[in-house]
Design an enzyme around this catalytic site. Structure first.
Site, PDB file in Angstrom:
ATOM      1  N   PHE B 119     -37.459 -28.988   2.009  1.00 27.33           N
ATOM      2  CA  PHE B 119     -37.218 -27.564   2.219  1.00 27.33           C
ATOM      3  C   PHE B 119     -38.292 -26.767   1.506  1.00 27.33           C
ATOM      4  CE2 PHE B 119     -33.584 -25.071   3.921  1.00 27.33           C
ATOM      5  CZ  PHE B 119     -33.140 -26.005   4.832  1.00 27.33           C
ATOM      6  N   GLN B 232     -33.009 -10.857   0.206  1.00 27.15           N
ATOM      7  CA  GLN B 232     -33.868 -11.840   0.874  1.00 27.15           C
ATOM      8  C   GLN B 232     -33.865 -11.680   2.391  1.00 27.15           C
ATOM      9  OE1 GLN B 232     -33.060 -16.343   0.894  1.00 27.15           O
ATOM     10  NE2 GLN B 232     -34.958 -16.131  -0.254  1.00 27.15           N
ATOM     11  N   HIS B 234     -34.932 -13.722   5.780  1.00 23.32           N
ATOM     12  CA  HIS B 234     -35.269 -15.074   6.249  1.00 23.32           C
ATOM     13  C   HIS B 234     -36.347 -14.949   7.311  1.00 23.32           C
ATOM     14  CE1 HIS B 234     -34.939 -19.123   7.775  1.00 23.32           C
ATOM     15  NE2 HIS B 234     -34.087 -19.427   6.812  1.00 23.32           N
ATOM     16  N   LEU B 244     -29.607 -17.264  12.896  1.00 26.29           N
ATOM     17  CA  LEU B 244     -30.494 -18.012  12.007  1.00 26.29           C
ATOM     18  C   LEU B 244     -31.039 -19.279  12.665  1.00 26.29           C
ATOM     19  CD1 LEU B 244     -31.624 -18.520   9.110  1.00 26.29           C
ATOM     20  CD2 LEU B 244     -29.540 -19.799   8.661  1.00 26.29           C
ATOM     21  N   GLU B 247     -34.300 -23.110   8.063  1.00 22.12           N
ATOM     22  CA  GLU B 247     -35.566 -23.495   7.451  1.00 22.12           C
ATOM     23  C   GLU B 247     -35.827 -24.991   7.647  1.00 22.12           C
ATOM     24  OE1 GLU B 247     -36.376 -21.558   3.709  1.00 22.12           O
ATOM     25  OE2 GLU B 247     -37.092 -23.444   2.883  1.00 22.12           O
ATOM     26  N   ARG B 278     -39.498 -18.184   1.206  1.00 24.69           N
ATOM     27  CA  ARG B 278     -39.113 -17.286   2.292  1.00 24.69           C
ATOM     28  C   ARG B 278     -39.761 -15.917   2.238  1.00 24.69           C
ATOM     29  NH1 ARG B 278     -32.764 -19.146   2.410  1.00 24.69           N
ATOM     30  NH2 ARG B 278     -33.206 -21.051   3.553  1.00 24.69           N
ATOM     31  N   HIS B 343     -31.032 -11.936   5.054  1.00 21.41           N
ATOM     32  CA  HIS B 343     -30.391 -13.251   5.052  1.00 21.41           C
ATOM     33  C   HIS B 343     -29.506 -13.492   3.840  1.00 21.41           C
ATOM     34  CE1 HIS B 343     -29.810 -17.453   5.867  1.00 21.41           C
ATOM     35  NE2 HIS B 343     -30.351 -17.818   4.729  1.00 21.41           N
ATOM     36  N   ARG B 379     -34.563 -16.575  -3.534  1.00 26.10           N
ATOM     37  CA  ARG B 379     -33.861 -17.857  -3.560  1.00 26.10           C
ATOM     38  C   ARG B 379     -34.576 -18.903  -2.713  1.00 26.10           C
ATOM     39  NH1 ARG B 379     -30.525 -20.360  -0.139  1.00 26.10           N
ATOM     40  NH2 ARG B 379     -30.105 -18.578   1.226  1.00 26.10           N
TER      41      ARG B 379
END
Lengths: 317, 566
Positions: B119, B232, B234, B244, B247, B278, B343, B379
């Protein structure tokens, strides 16, 4: 991906509240080819009529909130695009109603209590060995077992299958497709320790399914509850304390297998007698002759010629 | 008003709330979970890609929890409290294995052990996953587990406000949505595990239910929010519906391309490319679009086509399904259209490393509603599921300790206070005419997106403050057309809007105050990080119409701030 044109549609929504009963409301709005029904409803609520009530949460088909009937089909509103439905029915007027089977509370919002009760009846949780739970032992799961279980673990409790199921309406002892999918997910888990108890809960009920495949058709997560039920039935031979329904069911399956492997055909009369016994068959014979259907029962047909090929398909001998 | 008594009340039925409730109930205390939805409908279900964990004997042999902490601290642009990040990393393996034992069907390696994938921002791959429905799988597992315990669930109950006495929790007022009956839940401990607030923004990957209710409740009770300016975005939300696209799609090898077919991340993060954190990828996409290299309509392509159909099907089923169902795109043969959308909320109710709010005795928070802070200014992907479970558990245990050391029941004349909570709720919607919630809501969502979004500056933020204050003025004129006493969703939408506006003003004001760029907070007028003046947490209170902003130091244990390059 081409830019998208807006088109006007009319949503006819069946509304309800306890004071007023049912009535229909019509909303006109412009949507493009990407507009989900949840978004259409959200726009109606925030731009036209804030009194319209419905449930929706994730808008990506994983939370199971937005089940409703769209042009007569049980669907997740988020997973259904407005213009797809308009195109399919060649009509820009679309009818939205609360799901069947469930009791209406307000507009598209229905009562879930009974559904949840059925789900909890199957003990929807893993009962692991004590040593594993305490971290003293590890129970590895084969990738192929993970894949098999995950298929059925994806039930999102949306209730569409139950709203489409004819058996659940007439048979109180049938747990319904969703509860069976959930139940099988744990029955089949090699790490679970209460298999005997699960068989007691699930096996009788599994023989009450009529195999109409409606649950298979409407499930938005492709879980195939009917497949879970089939697989649950296969546990019957391991279970001692069978109910009458399960025993008849098992005999029925055996008789079908026997009939086809012997003759290549389904000899209905023979299968009937083997499944229900001579006495019950004679009683039913009386009813059938009364209904003028005796001739169907007495049809005898010749075995097919190439029976060896049939046996090969059946996998026997 | 009817009254019911519990040792502790958890608001929210997602992962953090259920985990707290599990701990409290397991210790023998009487606990209620109040949720405005049935627990499996919580937003935790929408988490896709995975949960980060270092599992001894099952991780990359070079990895260890320190790398995980370092990645988290650096990913969060050094606004992370490092003791909390260490706790998060150290407990990660244990918590994942706990969920595994409870029945979570993690994808497996051929030898039967839990599998792993890359990730964004990870030095070594350490994301554990269940296809790309990890959140749903974990939420169902935890709900199944918790519903077998002695926990009382109040599903489809809307929480209105805390009742406190001399900065001490006395209870909470909630209303059954089906009947509109208010109840007073008398209790000494309340855990706010109410999740995020995506609906404040025009474009969000969040569920419709994410309206920041917990933030509103905390602010009105006099508790502070920590780092509220950090929102945040995304990078890969599906165009145009903002669903979504995990990721994991980039973790498994997906590549972002502009309209010219260029892999543009080579310019913005030459080392980490598409797997940069992100905030960096989101800004890169917006920059490409703004400079004319996006597709018409404003999006870029996420290309999976080289990965092979079978691999994509097994690991990215939901991404394929979403692209097909919601954008009519076949991800096996063409790039998925994506653009950034709101997000996650790094900011949240101010709590310490144990989940305790310092302003009000008996108030706790966990999950996205809380700011511990482990995510700092940005994050990392697959740290949010981990946060919900680890701090859900920690907070639950803190509540148990709190209950053990505070025996006896809260004594206070709560009746009048509780009645006032209900009156307040009705007050702002009881007019016979005026505006309805939709008119205000849509303006708020546009204002936040335009001025308090991915790029910010002083002029825009001042505009936003002005607009939000106007909208907050308008809600005193708000009215509810629906007079039904049964499941009146219009009334609850109006109450949600009150929570959203109380939060919006705090976000905008805090963003205006922070004159630097750090993580997800990017000020075009102050484009650089400024550690000398701004390596500190924002602490914001809402006092009537004013937002009071103070600061708190960041806890630094081993990792000194360094330039954040990927």
């Amino acid at each position: 991906m081409a830019q998208s044109q807006e088109e006007e549609v009319i949503l006819k929504v069946k509304r309800f509240n306890p004071e007023r009963g049912f009535w229909w409301a019509e909303y006109k709005l412009k949507v493009d080819k990407f507009t989900q029904f949840t978004e259409a409803l959200r726009r109606i609520k925030s731009e036209q009529d804030p009194t319209l009530s419905y449930r929706a949460s994730c808008h990506m088909a994983v939370c199971g909130s937005c089940g409703m009937k769209i042009n007569g089909e049980p669907r997740l509103a988020c997973k259904t695009l407005v213009l797809d439905v308009a195109k399919k029915y060649n009509n820009n007027v679309i009818i939205i109603e609360p799901m069947d089977y469930f009791k209406p509370i307000k507009d598209l919002i229905v009562d879930w209590d009974e559904f949840y009760e059925r789900m909890f009846k199957v003990k929807p949780r893993l009962y692991q060995a004590k040593e594993v739970l305490e971290g003293k032992a590890e129970h590895r799961l084969k990738p192929e077992d993970q894949r098999e279980l995950w298929k059925f673990a994806q039930c999102i409790w949306c209730g569409l299958c139950v709203s489409a199921c004819p058996a659940v309406v007439i048979d109180q002892q049938f747990l319904g497709p969703a509860a069976h999918a959930k139940g099988y997910r744990f029955l089949a888990d090699p790490r679970d320790t209460i298999t005997e108890e699960r068989m007691k809960i699930l096996i009788d009920s599994s023989w009450r399914c009529t195999y109409c495949y409606q649950c298979f058709n409407v499930c938005p997560r492709d879980i195939e509850p009917v497949t879970a039920i089939k697989k649950t039935r296969s546990f019957t031979k391991l279970y001692k304390d069978k109910s009458e329904v399960a025993e008849i069911g098992e005999r029925h399956i055996e008789a079908i297998h026997e009939s086809i492997s012997k003759t290549g055909k389904l000899q209905e009369a023979e299968v009937y007698v083997k499944a229900y016994g001579v006495l019950q068959s004679l009683i039913d014979l009386v009813y059938m002759s009364g209904a003028g259907k005796l001739k169907y029962m007495l049809v005898q047909s010749k075995p097919v010629q190439n029976i060896k090929e049939i046996k090969k398909i059946l996998g026997g001998e | 008003m009817e009254k019911i008594e519990y040792d502790a009340v958890v608001i929210g039925g997602g992962l953090a709330g259920l985990m707290s409730a599990h701990e409290i109930a397991s210790a023998g205390f009487k606990v209620a979970v109040i949720s405005k939805v049935f627990p499996t409908r919580s937003h935790s279900a929408a988490a896709e890609g995975g949960i980060a964990a270092y599992i001894p004997g099952n991780s990359d042999p070079n990895d260890n929890p320190d790398y995980m902490t370092y990645d988290t601290v650096k990913g969060g642009d050094y606004l992370v409290d490092q003791d909390a990040a260490e706790l998060l990393s150290n407990k990660s393996g244990e918590i994942v294995m706990l969920l595994e034992r409870w029945g979570a069907l993690f994808n497996r390696q051929p030898d039967g052990r839990v599998a792993v994938r890359y990730f964004g921002g990870q030095t070594y791959p350490r994301t554990r996953f269940v296809g790309d429905k990890t959140g749903m799988a974990l939420l169902h597992t935890l709900f199944e587990r918790t519903s077998g315990l002695n926990v009382d669930f109040y599903n489809e109950w809307f929480s209105l406000d805390l009742v406190t006495d001399d900065k001490k929790v006395v209870g909470i007022v909630a209303m059954q949505m089906k009947t509109l009956t208010p109840f007073f839940f008398k209790t000494k401990a309340v855990v706010l595990a109410t999740g995020g607030m995506g609906m404040l923004y025009r474009h969000t990957t969040n569920s419709y239910i994410n309206t920041g209710d917990g933030f509103g409740i905390a602010l009105r009770a006099g508790a502070a929010l920590k780092d509220p300016e950090f929102v945040q975005f995304h990078p890969t939300a599906l165009y145009p519906s903002d669903v979504l696209i995990s990721e994991a799609a980039r973790g498994e090898g997906g590549i972002l391309k502009n309209v010219k077919g260029e892999r543009f991340m080579t310019k913005y993060a030459p080392k980490k490319l598409d797997l940069a954190p992100r905030d960096i990828v989101s800004r890169a996409i917006i920059t490409e679009i703004r400079e004319g290299r996006g597709f018409p309509g404003g999006y870029v392509g996420l290309d999976l086509t080289h990965l092979g159909e079978e691999y994509i099907k097994e690991r990215l089923a939901l991404a394929v399904e979403a692209a097909k169902s919601f954008a009519g795109v076949d991800a096996f043969t063409e790039p998925i259209p994506v653009r950034p959308a709101q997000h996650y909320y790094m900011g949240g109710i101010d709590v310490d490393i144990d989940g305790r709010n310092p302003d009000i005795v008996g108030l706790f928070s966990a999950g996205e509603a809380a700011c511990v802070s482990v995510h700092g200014a940005n994050r990392l992907g697959s740290n949010s599921l981990l946060d919900t479970l680890v701090f859900g558990q920690v907070t639950g245990r803190t509540v148990v300790q709190f209950l053990k050391s505070n025996p006896g029941n809260p004594t206070s004349n709560y009746e009048k206070e509780a009645e006032k909570v209900v009156d307040d709720a009705y007050k702002f919607v009881k007019s016979e005419s005026g505006v309805h919630f939709g008119q205000i809501l849509e303006k708020l969502r546009d204002t936040m997106w335009d001025y308090v979004g991915i790029y910010r500056d002083e002029g825009g933020l001042l505009n936003a403050m002005c607009e939000i204050n106007k909208l907050r003025g308008m809600i005193s004129n708000m009215y509810v057309i629906d007079k039904s006493k049964v499941y009146n969703t219009e009334f609850f939408n109006a109450l949600e809007l009150r929570n959203m506006l109380d939060l919006a003003v705090v976000i905008a004001k805090s963003a205006l105050e922070r004159k630097e760029s750090r993580g997800a907070h990017f000020r075009t007028d102050y484009p650089d990080r400024d550690d000398n003046n701004w390596l500190k947490h924002t602490i914001a209170y809402l006092r009537g119409n004013t937002v009071e902003v103070t600061f708190k130091p960041v806890k630094i244990t081993r990792w000194k701030p360094e330039p954040r390059v990927y």
